[in-house]
Motif scaffolding. Structure first.
Motif, PDB file in Angstrom:
ATOM      1  N   LEU A 197       3.764  17.686  -7.988  1.00  0.00           N
ATOM      2  CA  LEU A 197       4.641  17.237  -8.716  1.00  0.00           C
ATOM      3  C   LEU A 197       6.054  16.373  -8.116  1.00  0.00           C
ATOM      4  CD1 LEU A 197       5.496  20.381 -10.999  1.00  0.00           C
ATOM      5  CD2 LEU A 197       3.734  18.570 -11.217  1.00  0.00           C
ATOM      6  N   SER A 198       5.875  16.710  -6.900  1.00  0.00           N
ATOM      7  CA  SER A 198       7.141  16.175  -6.152  1.00  0.00           C
ATOM      8  C   SER A 198       6.466  14.747  -5.813  1.00  0.00           C
ATOM      9  CB  SER A 198       7.278  16.722  -4.781  1.00  0.00           C
ATOM     10  OG  SER A 198       7.866  17.952  -5.091  1.00  0.00           O
ATOM     11  N   GLN A 199       5.269  14.395  -5.697  1.00  0.00           N
ATOM     12  CA  GLN A 199       4.499  13.326  -5.298  1.00  0.00           C
ATOM     13  C   GLN A 199       4.554  12.328  -6.651  1.00  0.00           C
ATOM     14  OE1 GLN A 199       0.745  14.818  -4.465  1.00  0.00           O
ATOM     15  NE2 GLN A 199       1.207  15.034  -2.101  1.00  0.00           N
ATOM     16  N   ILE A 200       4.281  13.033  -7.718  1.00  0.00           N
ATOM     17  CA  ILE A 200       4.701  12.232  -9.024  1.00  0.00           C
ATOM     18  C   ILE A 200       6.032  11.631  -9.200  1.00  0.00           C
ATOM     19  CG2 ILE A 200       4.571  12.357 -11.425  1.00  0.00           C
ATOM     20  CD1 ILE A 200       2.316  14.187 -11.138  1.00  0.00           C
ATOM     21  N   VAL A 201       6.935  12.561  -8.852  1.00  0.00           N
ATOM     22  CA  VAL A 201       8.320  12.158  -8.880  1.00  0.00           C
ATOM     23  C   VAL A 201       8.908  10.919  -7.928  1.00  0.00           C
ATOM     24  CG1 VAL A 201      10.923  12.983  -8.516  1.00  0.00           C
ATOM     25  CG2 VAL A 201       9.381  14.540  -9.839  1.00  0.00           C
ATOM     26  N   ALA A 202       8.308  11.124  -6.825  1.00  0.00           N
ATOM     27  CA  ALA A 202       8.554   9.982  -5.811  1.00  0.00           C
ATOM     28  C   ALA A 202       8.115   8.794  -6.124  1.00  0.00           C
ATOM     29  CB  ALA A 202       7.968  10.720  -4.224  1.00  0.00           C
ATOM     30  N   ALA A 260       4.789   5.337   3.077  1.00  0.00           N
ATOM     31  CA  ALA A 260       3.996   6.737   2.972  1.00  0.00           C
ATOM     32  C   ALA A 260       5.120   7.400   1.924  1.00  0.00           C
ATOM     33  CB  ALA A 260       4.224   7.331   4.126  1.00  0.00           C
ATOM     34  N   ILE A 261       4.404   8.397   1.034  1.00  0.00           N
ATOM     35  CA  ILE A 261       5.103   9.386   0.351  1.00  0.00           C
ATOM     36  C   ILE A 261       4.479  10.710   0.734  1.00  0.00           C
ATOM     37  CG2 ILE A 261       5.227  10.378  -1.951  1.00  0.00           C
ATOM     38  CD1 ILE A 261       5.232   7.388  -3.117  1.00  0.00           C
ATOM     39  N   CYS A 262       5.212  11.349   1.452  1.00  0.00           N
ATOM     40  CA  CYS A 262       4.888  12.495   2.434  1.00  0.00           C
ATOM     41  C   CYS A 262       5.924  13.586   2.130  1.00  0.00           C
ATOM     42  CB  CYS A 262       4.786  11.941   3.651  1.00  0.00           C
ATOM     43  SG  CYS A 262       3.951  13.140   4.689  1.00  0.00           S
ATOM     44  N   ASN A 263       5.328  14.932   2.346  1.00  0.00           N
ATOM     45  CA  ASN A 263       6.172  16.051   2.316  1.00  0.00           C
ATOM     46  C   ASN A 263       6.535  16.554   3.740  1.00  0.00           C
ATOM     47  OD1 ASN A 263       7.580  17.843   0.541  1.00  0.00           O
ATOM     48  ND2 ASN A 263       5.943  19.452   1.104  1.00  0.00           N
ATOM     49  N   THR A 264       6.052  16.067   4.784  1.00  0.00           N
ATOM     50  CA  THR A 264       6.186  16.577   6.270  1.00  0.00           C
ATOM     51  C   THR A 264       6.919  15.762   7.033  1.00  0.00           C
ATOM     52  OG1 THR A 264       4.082  17.758   5.782  1.00  0.00           O
ATOM     53  CG2 THR A 264       5.067  17.843   8.065  1.00  0.00           C
ATOM     54  N   PHE A 265       8.053  15.760   7.460  1.00  0.00           N
ATOM     55  CA  PHE A 265       8.712  14.917   8.353  1.00  0.00           C
ATOM     56  C   PHE A 265       8.292  14.829   9.555  1.00  0.00           C
ATOM     57  CE2 PHE A 265      12.620  13.561  10.547  1.00  0.00           C
ATOM     58  CZ  PHE A 265      13.090  12.613   9.727  1.00  0.00           C
ATOM     59  N   LEU A 293       8.938   7.553   2.224  1.00  0.00           N
ATOM     60  CA  LEU A 293       9.614   7.904   1.098  1.00  0.00           C
ATOM     61  C   LEU A 293       9.276   9.646   1.269  1.00  0.00           C
ATOM     62  CD1 LEU A 293      11.656   7.771  -1.650  1.00  0.00           C
ATOM     63  CD2 LEU A 293       9.599   6.918  -2.683  1.00  0.00           C
ATOM     64  N   TYR A 294      10.197  10.502   1.485  1.00  0.00           N
ATOM     65  CA  TYR A 294      10.035  11.799   1.457  1.00  0.00           C
ATOM     66  C   TYR A 294       9.925  12.614   0.247  1.00  0.00           C
ATOM     67  CZ  TYR A 294       9.146  11.754   6.560  1.00  0.00           C
ATOM     68  OH  TYR A 294       8.705  11.376   7.769  1.00  0.00           O
ATOM     69  N   THR A 295       8.938  13.421  -0.132  1.00  0.00           N
ATOM     70  CA  THR A 295       9.109  14.509  -1.116  1.00  0.00           C
ATOM     71  C   THR A 295       9.731  15.709  -0.615  1.00  0.00           C
ATOM     72  OG1 THR A 295       6.823  15.444  -0.562  1.00  0.00           O
ATOM     73  CG2 THR A 295       7.006  13.711  -2.187  1.00  0.00           C
ATOM     74  N   HIS A 296      10.921  16.303  -1.169  1.00  0.00           N
ATOM     75  CA  HIS A 296      11.312  17.295  -0.662  1.00  0.00           C
ATOM     76  C   HIS A 296      11.102  18.673  -1.552  1.00  0.00           C
ATOM     77  CE1 HIS A 296      13.752  14.590   1.961  1.00  0.00           C
ATOM     78  NE2 HIS A 296      14.279  13.778   0.838  1.00  0.00           N
ATOM     79  N   ALA A 297       9.768  18.817  -1.177  1.00  0.00           N
ATOM     80  CA  ALA A 297       9.188  20.237  -1.875  1.00  0.00           C
ATOM     81  C   ALA A 297       9.245  21.418  -1.095  1.00  0.00           C
ATOM     82  CB  ALA A 297       7.622  19.914  -2.237  1.00  0.00           C
ATOM     83  N   GLY A 298       9.601  21.180   0.160  1.00  0.00           N
ATOM     84  CA  GLY A 298       9.622  22.280   1.112  1.00  0.00           C
ATOM     85  C   GLY A 298       8.205  22.600   1.460  1.00  0.00           C
ATOM     86  N   PRO A 299       8.035  23.386   2.654  1.00  0.00           N
ATOM     87  CA  PRO A 299       6.646  23.801   3.291  1.00  0.00           C
ATOM     88  C   PRO A 299       5.649  24.457   2.113  1.00  0.00           C
ATOM     89  CG  PRO A 299       8.494  24.804   4.400  1.00  0.00           C
ATOM     90  CD  PRO A 299       9.147  24.345   3.313  1.00  0.00           C
ATOM     91  N   GLU A 300       4.702  23.667   2.144  1.00  0.00           N
ATOM     92  CA  GLU A 300       3.506  24.084   1.063  1.00  0.00           C
ATOM     93  C   GLU A 300       2.542  24.847   1.970  1.00  0.00           C
ATOM     94  OE1 GLU A 300       1.977  22.140  -3.028  1.00  0.00           O
ATOM     95  OE2 GLU A 300       0.944  21.679  -1.047  1.00  0.00           O
ATOM     96  N   VAL A 321       0.963  -1.167   0.040  1.00  0.00           N
ATOM     97  CA  VAL A 321       0.201   0.042  -0.146  1.00  0.00           C
ATOM     98  C   VAL A 321       0.857   1.207  -0.150  1.00  0.00           C
ATOM     99  CG1 VAL A 321      -1.766   1.196   1.348  1.00  0.00           C
ATOM    100  CG2 VAL A 321      -2.051  -1.296   1.129  1.00  0.00           C
ATOM    101  N   VAL A 322       0.582   2.177  -0.918  1.00  0.00           N
ATOM    102  CA  VAL A 322       1.267   3.495  -0.952  1.00  0.00           C
ATOM    103  C   VAL A 322       0.424   4.461  -0.628  1.00  0.00           C
ATOM    104  CG1 VAL A 322       2.592   4.919  -2.401  1.00  0.00           C
ATOM    105  CG2 VAL A 322       2.782   2.456  -2.820  1.00  0.00           C
ATOM    106  N   ALA A 323       0.571   5.255   0.501  1.00  0.00           N
ATOM    107  CA  ALA A 323      -0.180   6.340   0.889  1.00  0.00           C
ATOM    108  C   ALA A 323       0.388   7.732   0.397  1.00  0.00           C
ATOM    109  CB  ALA A 323      -0.457   6.263   2.552  1.00  0.00           C
ATOM    110  N   ILE A 324      -0.197   8.430  -0.460  1.00  0.00           N
ATOM    111  CA  ILE A 324       0.397   9.782  -0.754  1.00  0.00           C
ATOM    112  C   ILE A 324      -0.116  10.748   0.035  1.00  0.00           C
ATOM    113  CG2 ILE A 324       0.838  11.093  -2.419  1.00  0.00           C
ATOM    114  CD1 ILE A 324       0.363   8.771  -4.285  1.00  0.00           C
ATOM    115  N   SER A 325       0.535  11.497   0.729  1.00  0.00           N
ATOM    116  CA  SER A 325       0.128  12.860   1.641  1.00  0.00           C
ATOM    117  C   SER A 325       1.018  13.877   1.492  1.00  0.00           C
ATOM    118  CB  SER A 325      -0.630  12.262   3.032  1.00  0.00           C
ATOM    119  OG  SER A 325      -0.991  13.395   3.676  1.00  0.00           O
ATOM    120  N   GLN A 326       0.504  15.018   1.367  1.00  0.00           N
ATOM    121  CA  GLN A 326       1.470  16.075   1.691  1.00  0.00           C
ATOM    122  C   GLN A 326       1.745  16.513   2.994  1.00  0.00           C
ATOM    123  OE1 GLN A 326       3.052  19.931   2.759  1.00  0.00           O
ATOM    124  NE2 GLN A 326       0.735  19.843   2.778  1.00  0.00           N
ATOM    125  N   SER A 327       0.513  16.785   3.815  1.00  0.00           N
ATOM    126  CA  SER A 327       0.405  17.028   5.095  1.00  0.00           C
ATOM    127  C   SER A 327       0.957  15.838   5.948  1.00  0.00           C
ATOM    128  CB  SER A 327      -0.679  17.858   5.551  1.00  0.00           C
ATOM    129  OG  SER A 327      -1.530  16.515   5.486  1.00  0.00           O
TER     130      SER A 327
END
Ligand code: F6R
Length: 370
Positions: free
Chosen positions: A162-167, A128-133, A145-152, A100-106
């Motif tokens: 875009l970072s989620q797609i890349v990850a 988890a594919i996530c932007n918030t450490f 697997l962190y996306t390194h988009a910086g704070p949104e 299972v791959v859970a994608i979430s920015q927050s």
């Protein structure tokens, strides 16, 4: 902190070349092998998975829908993409062989958290594919697997998408590498294509943004906009529609272009604004031809057609009221480019209507209730 931009959203759209570059950074060794240090799931287990289920909400779910095309193509593993809040209320078939791959920015979206828990209870491994450490979703997953988009900051997601797609692509290539589905030089080539994306996004920002802004200003009284796409252009169309609903509060819908004749074409009348995301002609000629005929169909019924196409695609001009060109790229990479004009269009339309693009009405940045 807005870096001189009028809004966080504008800044974050302009952060996208960096967000993509940072998400790719440090994930390859000198020999071109993909190394995902964070992937703390037993390799033999990853080799044995027979299904992937992506769970997410909103824009993150559209990133998953894009990734489905790439992961199935590269890994030959079936990928389902499901809205997190739907997933947990049915009786999904989840086993120890399901990834299972859970994608979430927050990392704090309650619907997605509950779906992660549901999946793990049934024995699935969750990445988890996530932007918030350190947020809840990666903490509750087997690996992150962190996306390194910086704070949104802006409520509407842009650089995180875009970072989620890349990850997701990195994950897909990693699985292909691990499972031996792809030769190392093929993987290196695809990574090389991804590495060219930041400069191509930058060109859209530098060379195309003004054209899109002018179009948005001219369309400020539009009441309804349709978005059409095929293949990876289909989730891009839905993302374009979501941005417009969120920011400009106008009716917008994204369709699979092939679905037009099964109903939605009845919506087309004189002057209706329709965006069409056109795939590259190279390699996928039939896909391109199909979308071109969809443009013709709506144009013949009076639609105002705004075509997003690859530079050099002259064929679309005949049926387009406007053509927005993006740099050429392989089909699977195109969403990282074609999304950008749609983000700008929504932001500029909201701006000309005098709306707050960073804080649209009724929305919160993270949806921590079910
Ligand atoms: C759209 C948007 C939302 C989020 C969704 C998931 O612009 O921001 O649709 O994508 O609420 O949020 P995360 O990724 O934080 O789980």
């Amino acid at each position: 902190e807005k870096g001189g931009f009028p809004s966080f959203m504008d800044k974050e759209i302009h952060d996208q070349p960096q967000a993509v570059a940072d998400t790719l950074l440090g994930r390859m060794d000198p020999s071109g092998r993909l190394v995902l240090d964070e992937m703390r799931i037993d390799e033999s287990l990853l080799k044995s998975i027979d299904k992937i289920i992506v769970i997410a909400c909103g824009t993150a779910a559209y990133a998953g829908q894009v990734a489905k095309y790439a992961i199935e193509h590269w890994c030959r593993i079936p990928v389902e993409v499901e809205l997190a809040h739907e997933f947990r209320y049915r009786d999904p078939i989840v086993t120890e062989k399901t990834l299972v791959v859970a994608i979430s920015q927050s990392g704090e979206t309650m619907d997605t958290i509950m779906a992660v828990r549901h999946a793990r209870q049934q024995g699935a491994k969750v990445i988890a594919i996530c932007n918030t450490f350190g947020s809840t979703i990666p903490r509750e997953s087997d690996a992150a697997l962190y996306t390194h988009a910086g704070p949104e900051i802006a409520v509407a997601s842009t650089k995180a998408f875009l970072s989620q797609i890349v990850a997701c692509y990195l994950l897909g290539l990693y699985l292909a590498q691990l499972r031996g589905n792809k030769f190392q030089d093929e993987i290196r080539m695809i990574l090389g294509e991804l590495q060219q994306i930041p400069a191509k996004i930058q060109r859209i920002l530098d060379e195309t943004a003004q054209q899109v802004t002018d179009l948005a200003i001219a369309q400020k009284d539009t009441e309804s906009v349709l978005f059409l796409g095929r293949h990876v252009g289909y989730p891009v169309a839905m993302e374009g529609a979501l941005k417009l609903k969120e920011l400009a509060y106008i009716h917008a819908e994204g369709f699979a272009a092939g679905e037009l004749k099964h109903g939605p074409i009845a919506l087309i009348d004189e002057g209706k604004l329709v965006f069409i995301v056109v795939p590259s002609k190279r390699g996928r000629d039939s896909l391109h031809a199909k979308v071109v005929s969809n443009i013709q169909e709506v144009r013949a019924r009076g639609a105002r057609t705004v075509v997003i196409a690859e530079e050099g695609d002259e064929e679309v001009r005949a049926y387009a009221s406007d053509v927005i060109y993006v740099p050429a790229s392989p089909t699977l990479m195109a969403p990282l480019l074609t999304t950008v004009p749609l983000q700008i269009f929504a932001m500029e339309l909201a701006t000309v209507k005098g709306l707050d693009v960073d804080q649209p009405r009724n929305l919160a940045k993270s949806v921590t209730v079910e």
